[in-house]
Design a protein around this motif. Sequence first.
Motif, PDB file in Angstrom:
ATOM      1  N   GLY A  65     -39.551  -2.628  15.932  1.00 47.86           N
ATOM      2  CA  GLY A  65     -38.821  -3.454  16.298  1.00 47.86           C
ATOM      3  C   GLY A  65     -38.017  -4.165  15.351  1.00 47.86           C
ATOM      4  O   GLY A  65     -37.116  -5.171  15.084  1.00 47.86           O
ATOM      5  N   GLN A  66     -38.781  -4.109  14.000  1.00 45.54           N
ATOM      6  CA  GLN A  66     -38.547  -4.623  12.931  1.00 45.54           C
ATOM      7  C   GLN A  66     -36.998  -4.151  12.539  1.00 45.54           C
ATOM      8  O   GLN A  66     -37.110  -2.357  12.262  1.00 45.54           O
ATOM      9  N   ALA A  67     -36.054  -4.479  12.115  1.00 47.09           N
ATOM     10  CA  ALA A  67     -35.239  -4.793  11.373  1.00 47.09           C
ATOM     11  C   ALA A  67     -34.478  -4.348  10.118  1.00 47.09           C
ATOM     12  O   ALA A  67     -35.444  -5.119   9.667  1.00 47.09           O
ATOM     13  N   PHE A  68     -34.160  -2.972   9.618  1.00 47.62           N
ATOM     14  CA  PHE A  68     -33.811  -3.335   8.263  1.00 47.62           C
ATOM     15  C   PHE A  68     -32.668  -2.690   8.312  1.00 47.62           C
ATOM     16  O   PHE A  68     -31.536  -1.601   8.666  1.00 47.62           O
ATOM     17  N   GLY A  69     -31.460  -2.651   6.279  1.00 47.30           N
ATOM     18  CA  GLY A  69     -29.896  -1.878   6.390  1.00 47.30           C
ATOM     19  C   GLY A  69     -30.570  -0.645   5.345  1.00 47.30           C
ATOM     20  O   GLY A  69     -31.025  -1.523   4.392  1.00 47.30           O
ATOM     21  N   GLY A  70     -29.633   0.140   5.685  1.00 41.25           N
ATOM     22  CA  GLY A  70     -30.259   0.726   5.057  1.00 41.25           C
ATOM     23  C   GLY A  70     -29.303   2.554   4.551  1.00 41.25           C
ATOM     24  O   GLY A  70     -28.869   2.395   5.787  1.00 41.25           O
ATOM     25  N   ILE A  82     -34.585   6.684   2.643  1.00 42.54           N
ATOM     26  CA  ILE A  82     -33.619   5.852   3.359  1.00 42.54           C
ATOM     27  C   ILE A  82     -33.567   5.287   1.817  1.00 42.54           C
ATOM     28  O   ILE A  82     -34.401   3.996   1.228  1.00 42.54           O
ATOM     29  N   GLU A  83     -32.059   4.464   1.386  1.00 43.55           N
ATOM     30  CA  GLU A  83     -31.844   3.618  -0.231  1.00 43.55           C
ATOM     31  C   GLU A  83     -31.761   2.253   0.716  1.00 43.55           C
ATOM     32  O   GLU A  83     -31.047   2.111   1.373  1.00 43.55           O
ATOM     33  N   GLY A  84     -31.946   1.437   0.683  1.00 47.19           N
ATOM     34  CA  GLY A  84     -32.147   0.026   1.056  1.00 47.19           C
ATOM     35  C   GLY A  84     -31.011  -0.381   0.057  1.00 47.19           C
ATOM     36  O   GLY A  84     -30.711  -0.516  -0.705  1.00 47.19           O
ATOM     37  N   LYS A  85     -30.217  -1.333   0.747  1.00 49.29           N
ATOM     38  CA  LYS A  85     -29.066  -2.462   0.361  1.00 49.29           C
ATOM     39  C   LYS A  85     -29.829  -3.213  -1.309  1.00 49.29           C
ATOM     40  O   LYS A  85     -29.046  -3.485  -2.132  1.00 49.29           O
ATOM     41  N   ASP A  86     -30.699  -2.788  -1.761  1.00 50.35           N
ATOM     42  CA  ASP A  86     -32.345  -2.867  -3.022  1.00 50.35           C
ATOM     43  C   ASP A  86     -31.954  -2.261  -3.734  1.00 50.35           C
ATOM     44  O   ASP A  86     -31.715  -2.229  -5.130  1.00 50.35           O
TER      45      ASP A  86
END
Length: 600
Positions: A65-70, A82-86
Amino acid sequence: MMFNTPHQEGLSRLPMMEIHCSKYWRNSPHSIMAGRWFVIFAFIFGFSHFSWGEEPFRTFTASSGQAFGGRVLSYEGQTFYIEGKDKKLYPVPFKQLSPDDQKYLIQIAREGKIPKGDPRKLDAMERPDEKPSVVSNSEETTNPRPIAKPKPSFRKGSFFAYKPVNLGQDPSLAMESKNVVSLPGPDEPVDFTNHVLPILEERCQSCHNAPYDKNGRTIHPKAGLRLDTYEWVMKGNLDDTVVEAGSLENSYLYEVITLDEEDDMFMPPKGGALTAGQIDAIKRWIEEGAKPSAGGTGNTASDMGKGISFHNHIFPLIEERCLDCHSEPYVKNGRTIHPKAGLRLDTYEWIIKGNLDGTIIEKGNAEESTLHAVITLDADDPEIMPPKGEPLTEEEINMFKQWIIEGAKENPSDTFVPEKKEDISAKPTGNEKVLSLVDQLSKRLKPPSKPQMDAAQKSGALVTLLSARHSMVRAEFSSGPNLIKNDAIGALSGIKNNVSHLDLSRTSVTDGVLSEVKKFKNLTWLNLKNTSITDRGVEKLTSMPYLTYLNLVSSKVSDQSIKSIETLTKLEELYLWNSDVSEQGIARLRKALPETKILH
């Protein structure tokens, strides 16, 4: 429609690339029918004509259920990168993402929008900021092998520039020597130690080495396969052998190193394929007979005149004929399978050690070595070894015999000094005393009659003459020993004077049985291993004048038995493993019986 992915390999940071598709596909109309044919042709042609565009950032949801951007860069096996926004790269297992994210990943993989492989390993491909190459219909796109990273260079004299060398080797010649022996010449016989083992050490042993401890946990070799010694390479694992001497088709080791790199079973899985020279060395080694040394015979005795080598001559034969029953313990169907008779023959050390009953090799004396005795029995003898297949050939038996006579050495160059033979009547040594004593006792007695032997068999024991020339017999309760109680010994009373060897191990006898055993006045060998015998029973053995072997392993005896055992001055071998006798007690026994071999 599902998609197949290759197995996951190691990771390294290299930039990604972009391959532009052909103009014919770039200008395809975006209709439903065209989209369907797009997917079909993508599967057929392996996406070699599609561009790897840069996917946009989006929000992914993990199965928790945890969301993350990439944004997705590529995929390899069941892992998507997956490349994250960091700006950091995150390898994410496919199954740990939500169903919607999984559909999205399947779609972009089908459409060829992302490449296969770790984005950090695509150094040999074009980078996104480089001029794209256009591939025409007549051209075929190929993926060149990733270029290896250059090795770091160190200033002269740097600590890190030094290479470890073998003891006694000139450091100045270390690198030159290493290059010489790394690969065999075109007409040079392949040597396992100099040519094959270095390849395995460099490319295979990170996964297939001996077990080791890490953070309190034992790390076992992958697939149960060890490749750190010749013996382990030839042994293979529980599934089967991986090398068949002389046969490339039946050698799994050669098969997996020559597979396509995209194959799931390709080896080694990390660092790229072996070089052509390395593959050729392993290929030639197998074709030449997979010998332990260049020009060696492996498992024949044709060059015995040079001295017998355990690793070159003896062990390959033991490995082929004995290790099915006498290897290290292993787990099968949740149950631990121990070697038969507690005897391991999988290493030189275990062979020399023997088992709880004693050693199987008397160095320098083949006639008194149990190993030699059991391989020279008649073919129809139930005790012959190996019990399966054809008996050993005369040449193979002679090879074992010569090895023992030479001192059962691990290497022909090792030194062996035979023990001096003394007058047995004055001061006998080793097993000579037991054998000579039995001979003397045999001369004083008549062989037991057939009715006596038949009556003795009713005890449930296997009763046999020591040999055709002996009147002495051996009685052992090897069949259903847990059913044998004290009263069974009574059936042996008719031949009690002829019994020189009595094996009561693993039976259900108690101290009371020794009241009858002490009447066997000519007994020289007594095995009470894994019984309920206590100190009280041992007291009854003090009246036995010829006892030379006593096995009390896993019995109930303690330091209170020391006084009784000290009276057995003719003892040559005493076994007290897993008993309650203390270290202080053992020290006392060794002082009282200095000529006795005591194992505790």
